[in-house]
Design a protein around this motif. Structure first.
Motif, PDB file in Angstrom:
ATOM      1  N   UNK A  16       0.834  -1.195   0.000  1.00 55.03           N
ATOM      2  CA  UNK A  16       0.000   0.000   0.000  1.00 55.03           C
ATOM      3  C   UNK A  16       0.872   1.250   0.000  1.00 55.03           C
ATOM      4  N   UNK A  17       0.254   2.408  -0.017  1.00 56.07           N
ATOM      5  CA  UNK A  17       0.999   3.669  -0.122  1.00 56.07           C
ATOM      6  C   UNK A  17       1.950   3.912   1.043  1.00 56.07           C
ATOM      7  N   UNK A  18       1.755   3.174   2.149  1.00 59.62           N
ATOM      8  CA  UNK A  18       2.619   3.308   3.322  1.00 59.62           C
ATOM      9  C   UNK A  18       3.669   2.199   3.392  1.00 59.62           C
ATOM     10  N   UNK A  19       3.700   1.331   2.364  1.00 61.40           N
ATOM     11  CA  UNK A  19       4.676   0.243   2.330  1.00 61.40           C
ATOM     12  C   UNK A  19       4.227  -1.025   3.028  1.00 61.40           C
ATOM     13  N   UNK A  20       2.967  -1.094   3.450  1.00 57.91           N
ATOM     14  CA  UNK A  20       2.450  -2.305   4.105  1.00 57.91           C
ATOM     15  C   UNK A  20       2.069  -3.337   3.051  1.00 57.91           C
ATOM     16  N   UNK A  21       2.457  -4.604   3.268  1.00 61.41           N
ATOM     17  CA  UNK A  21       2.157  -5.644   2.273  1.00 61.41           C
ATOM     18  C   UNK A  21       0.665  -5.955   2.196  1.00 61.41           C
ATOM     19  N   UNK A  22       0.202  -6.125   0.960  1.00 63.01           N
ATOM     20  CA  UNK A  22      -1.191  -6.493   0.704  1.00 63.01           C
ATOM     21  C   UNK A  22      -1.261  -7.927   0.202  1.00 63.01           C
ATOM     22  N   UNK A  23      -0.356  -8.321  -0.689  1.00 58.78           N
ATOM     23  CA  UNK A  23      -0.329  -9.673  -1.232  1.00 58.78           C
ATOM     24  C   UNK A  23       0.290  -9.678  -2.612  1.00 58.78           C
ATOM     25  N   UNK A  24       0.534 -10.872  -3.161  1.00 57.92           N
ATOM     26  CA  UNK A  24       1.125 -10.957  -4.501  1.00 57.92           C
ATOM     27  C   UNK A  24       0.088 -10.698  -5.590  1.00 57.92           C
TER      28      UNK A  24
END
Length: 125
Positions: A16-24
């Motif tokens: 996401x825009x904050x660098x948090x992982x969402x998934x592949x």
């Protein structure tokens, strides 16, 4: 964006825009040959993440949305979307629906090589 560049998106992890992982990235959706969405499989199912304005860095696709928005997005499955589903997704993210129909991109299959993989060549010796 050319086909090879779109194909490389499949090798990315979505942040996401904050660098948090969402998934592949599980799939890419186009409108007028422009990549607009990436599908991501999560615990609750498959959802689409808007990728217009996203940046690719070291096999990471940084999208212009927050992880919470993705978690709350409508689940779409792995199929073509109806016009109502497309409108619902665009409304959820506050985007306008493009004039072109949204279509799923089919990743190019790499051509087989004439040489066996290195592991197979070692065994043959």
């Amino acid at each position: 964006m050319d086909r090879a560049a779109v194909d490389r998106l499949y090798d990315c992890d979505v942040l996401d825009r904050h660098g948090r992982p969402i998934g592949p990235v599980a799939g890419v959706w186009l409108a007028g040959n422009r990549p607009l969405w990436a599908s991501v499989r999560r615990d609750g199912g498959t959802t689409l993440v808007p990728i217009r304005g996203a940046q690719v860095r070291d096999r990471r696709l940084v999208v212009p949305v927050d992880k919470r928005e993705v978690e709350d997005a409508p689940k779409v499955g792995d199929r073509d979307l109806s016009e109502a589903e497309q409108a619902e997704l665009h409304d959820h993210y506050g985007l306008t629906v493009p004039e072109q129909r949204l279509v799923r991109h089919q990743r190019a299959v790499s051509a087989p090589t004439s040489q066996p993989p290195p592991q197979a060549r070692r065994r043959a010796r």
